[in-house]
Scaffold this motif. Structure first.
Motif, mmCIF file in Angstrom:
data_model
loop_
_atom_site.group_PDB
_atom_site.id
_atom_site.type_symbol
_atom_site.label_atom_id
_atom_site.label_comp_id
_atom_site.label_asym_id
_atom_site.label_seq_id
_atom_site.Cartn_x
_atom_site.Cartn_y
_atom_site.Cartn_z
ATOM 1 N N THR A 72 0.859 -1.176 0.000
ATOM 2 C CA THR A 72 0.000 0.000 0.000
ATOM 3 C C THR A 72 0.902 1.235 0.000
ATOM 4 N N THR A 73 0.343 2.402 0.295
ATOM 5 C CA THR A 73 1.147 3.626 0.348
ATOM 6 C C THR A 73 1.417 4.031 1.797
ATOM 7 N N HIS A 74 2.492 4.808 1.976
ATOM 8 C CA HIS A 74 2.879 5.225 3.326
ATOM 9 C C HIS A 74 1.832 6.151 3.948
ATOM 10 N N HIS A 75 1.325 7.106 3.167
ATOM 11 C CA HIS A 75 0.433 8.089 3.777
ATOM 12 C C HIS A 75 -0.880 7.476 4.253
ATOM 13 N N VAL A 76 -1.210 6.270 3.737
ATOM 14 C CA VAL A 76 -2.427 5.590 4.163
ATOM 15 C C VAL A 76 -2.347 5.177 5.627
ATOM 16 N N ILE A 77 -1.155 4.757 6.070
ATOM 17 C CA ILE A 77 -1.004 4.216 7.436
ATOM 18 C C ILE A 77 -0.207 5.166 8.329
ATOM 19 N N GLU A 78 -0.123 6.437 7.936
ATOM 20 C CA GLU A 78 0.708 7.385 8.683
ATOM 21 C C GLU A 78 0.237 7.545 10.124
ATOM 22 N N GLN A 79 -1.071 7.562 10.350
ATOM 23 C CA GLN A 79 -1.581 7.714 11.720
ATOM 24 C C GLN A 79 -1.311 6.472 12.552
ATOM 25 N N HIS A 80 -1.229 5.318 11.904
ATOM 26 C CA HIS A 80 -0.841 4.109 12.638
ATOM 27 C C HIS A 80 0.600 4.240 13.127
ATOM 28 N N ILE A 81 1.446 4.824 12.276
ATOM 29 C CA ILE A 81 2.856 4.976 12.649
ATOM 30 C C ILE A 81 3.034 6.083 13.689
ATOM 31 N N ASP A 82 2.401 7.240 13.464
ATOM 32 C CA ASP A 82 2.622 8.397 14.332
ATOM 33 C C ASP A 82 1.830 8.331 15.633
ATOM 34 N N ASP A 83 0.583 7.828 15.566
ATOM 35 C CA ASP A 83 -0.300 7.874 16.736
ATOM 36 C C ASP A 83 -0.700 6.497 17.252
ATOM 37 N N ASN A 84 -0.108 5.462 16.654
ATOM 38 C CA ASN A 84 -0.372 4.090 17.096
ATOM 39 C C ASN A 84 -1.834 3.691 16.941
ATOM 40 N N TRP A 85 -2.468 4.199 15.885
ATOM 41 C CA TRP A 85 -3.836 3.779 15.609
ATOM 42 C C TRP A 85 -3.828 2.314 15.150
ATOM 43 N N ALA A 86 -4.950 1.623 15.379
ATOM 44 C CA ALA A 86 -5.065 0.209 15.003
ATOM 45 C C ALA A 86 -5.080 0.075 13.479
ATOM 46 N N LEU A 87 -4.503 -1.031 13.010
ATOM 47 C CA LEU A 87 -4.388 -1.264 11.563
ATOM 48 C C LEU A 87 -5.046 -2.589 11.217
ATOM 49 N N TYR A 88 -6.034 -2.563 10.311
ATOM 50 C CA TYR A 88 -6.786 -3.753 9.934
ATOM 51 C C TYR A 88 -6.820 -3.893 8.399
ATOM 52 N N VAL A 89 -7.070 -5.118 7.991
ATOM 53 C CA VAL A 89 -7.211 -5.418 6.566
ATOM 54 C C VAL A 89 -8.450 -6.275 6.374
ATOM 55 N N VAL A 90 -9.247 -5.947 5.346
ATOM 56 C CA VAL A 90 -10.413 -6.744 4.973
ATOM 57 C C VAL A 90 -10.212 -7.203 3.530
ATOM 58 N N ALA A 91 -10.227 -8.505 3.319
ATOM 59 C CA ALA A 91 -10.017 -9.052 1.978
ATOM 60 C C ALA A 91 -11.219 -8.761 1.088
ATOM 61 N N SER A 92 -10.983 -8.729 -0.212
ATOM 62 C CA SER A 92 -12.041 -8.451 -1.177
ATOM 63 C C SER A 92 -13.176 -9.458 -1.038
ATOM 64 N N GLY A 93 -14.388 -8.933 -0.989
ATOM 65 C CA GLY A 93 -15.566 -9.782 -0.881
ATOM 66 C C GLY A 93 -15.963 -10.109 0.536
ATOM 67 N N ALA A 94 -15.108 -9.840 1.513
ATOM 68 C CA ALA A 94 -15.414 -10.133 2.918
ATOM 69 C C ALA A 94 -16.061 -8.920 3.572
ATOM 70 N N GLY A 95 -16.778 -9.163 4.655
ATOM 71 C CA GLY A 95 -17.413 -8.083 5.401
ATOM 72 C C GLY A 95 -16.452 -7.462 6.390
ATOM 73 N N VAL A 96 -16.820 -6.285 6.901
ATOM 74 C CA VAL A 96 -15.959 -5.597 7.864
ATOM 75 C C VAL A 96 -15.753 -6.442 9.114
ATOM 76 N N GLU A 97 -16.734 -7.271 9.430
ATOM 77 C CA GLU A 97 -16.615 -8.129 10.616
ATOM 78 C C GLU A 97 -15.508 -9.179 10.460
ATOM 79 N N ASP A 98 -15.058 -9.406 9.210
ATOM 80 C CA ASP A 98 -14.003 -10.392 8.972
ATOM 81 C C ASP A 98 -12.623 -9.742 8.869
#
Length: 429
Positions: free
Chosen positions: A62-88
């Motif tokens: 992915t790109t760096h600016h997408v996860i910048e808040q995860h790096i700077d502020d320790n926000w949680a980072l999640y991934v959802v695969a194509s076709g799956a729901g947010v609960e997955d």
């Protein structure tokens, strides 16, 4: 022989068919399983963007600016695969980030998805005007309820240049293209018509407008201008990290509307088919036996005449040859001339067969004194006749000139046929 050539042509085409995509819907089906949506969550809200699987071990680009808040502020980072729901959604960890190049590599445990195919050919194979496709998760789609599906847009590659995403940052290869992207598409791939990733979406042209109240307003300043990091930038980082990825060094080309990485197989197969057709026409087209005699003219002209005559009058295979006449000429310079006419020839050509020095004639006699279209041999009942075609040097049978206005004169066995300065003896077998 002809069957073997056609078989080789068919075999030659086999590797070409599974080579790549043929139409945009097929491209989407190739890339869709590799897509993931990335979420960054914190106490102040949530952000989302795009990424794609690059290894069987669950690595995601992915790109760096997408996860910048995860790096700077320790926000949680999640991934959802194509076709799956947010609960997955699955937790992701950061493997490496590259702020200068605006790239990041994540890893998701247990992410069993097919990796995308990265185009590892020379960057020069991405030609200006080549069709490209952008795939990702625009932010507005989530707001409207499109949480699990990707967007798919088409455009063309405008140019490939060396630049930097910001002042004093590393210079990299950047693709300018016209495949529409929106906020949320960052980190998603740009792919060629064969479904291979050629770039990673990063930016689009924006501007800031200061309103009368002093509030800045960000807006699109140029429509249809979008930018992506060339895939070679990511490949270099993956090689340094030792991450195994699915790369392809086959150049994608569109041949007659079909995208393929096996362009040369199409060329070989097409050549084999062309050769087969030529052989078929020369050997099996139902025409009479080729006869060409050359006595004068330049070598180049005679060679062209012979080639043209073979094209106009290819040799036929074995057939019925009953009622054969022979016209023999032994008084010409060089080898004797022997013209053979069968009843079968006359049946196939009821309007007759021409004799002349032109390559299009049925019997080509490139000899001094023979006109381009000198005479015509025709069937008279079960016999043979000759008609003059207004030639300058004339046609005669047994020293009697053949008048073109009186129709064909019969040729009986033993008769003498004069064409210009050539005299033929008529024989029948």
């Amino acid at each position: 022989m002809i069957q073997r050539i056609l078989l080789l042509a068919a075999i030659g085409l086999l590797p070409a068919f599974p080579s790549g995509a043929i139409e945009p819907t097929t491209v989407a089906k190739i890339v869709e399983p590799s897509m993931v949506r990335i979420f960054v969550e914190g106490p102040d809200g949530q952000g989302s963007a795009s990424g794609f699987v690059i290894s069987r071990e669950g690595h995601v680009a992915t790109t760096h600016h997408v996860i910048e808040q995860h790096i700077d502020d320790n926000w949680a980072l999640y991934v959802v695969a194509s076709g799956a729901g947010v609960e997955d959604r699955r937790a992701a960890t950061l493997v490496k980030t590259y702020p200068d190049e605006d790239l990041a590599v994540l890893k998701v445990e247990g992410l069993d998805r097919r990796p995308a195919i990265l185009d590892t050919t020379d960057s020069g194979t991405l030609l200006k005007g080549m069709t490209v496709f952008a795939i990702g998760y625009p932010g507005a789609g989530g707001r409207l309820g499109a949480n699990s599906g990707t967007s798919f847009t088409a455009g063309v590659a405008n140019r490939l240049f060396t630049g930097a995403w910001a002042e004093n940052k590393a210079k990299i290869q950047i693709i300018q293209h016209s495949a529409a992207t929106n906020p949320g598409n960052s980190g998603g791939p740009i792919v060629n018509p064969c479904g291979h990733v050629v770039g990673i979406n990063t930016e689009r042209e924006m501007a800031v407008l200061i309103t009368p109240s002093g509030m800045p307003l960000v807006y699109d300043v140029i429509q249809g201008v979008f930018f992506a990091s060339h895939i070679s930038v990511l490949v270099e980082k993956l090689n340094a990290l030792g991450i195994r990825y699915n790369g392809s060094q086959k150049v994608c080309r569109v041949v007659l509307g079909v995208a393929t990485t096996n362009f040369y197989w199409y060329v070989v197969a097409a050549a084999a088919v062309a050769i087969a057709l030529i052989v078929f026409l020369i050997r099996y087209r139902p025409r009479h036996v080729v006869h060409i005699v050359v006595r004068s003219g330049s070598a180049a002209g005679n060679g062209a005449r012979a080639l043209a005559h073979m094209i106009f009058h290819p040799r036929r295979g074995p057939g019925k040859t009953d009622g054969v006449w022979r016209l023999r000429c032994d008084n010409a310079e060089g080898d004797p001339i022997d013209i053979v006419i069968s009843q079968d020839d006359l049946r196939r050509l009821p309007k007759g067969m021409t004799i002349g020095c032109d390559a299009s004639c049925d019997y080509c006699l490139a000899v001094d004194g023979i006109a381009k279209r000198h005479a015509q041999l025709v069937g008279i009942g079960d016999g043979l006749g000759v008609n003059d075609l207004h030639s300058a040097t004339g046609t005669a049978v047994d020293d009697r000139r053949v008048d073109p206005e009186n129709g064909p004169a019969p040729l009986r066995p033993g008769a003498r046929l004069r064409l210009g300065d050539l005299t033929f003896q008529v024989e029948q077998e």
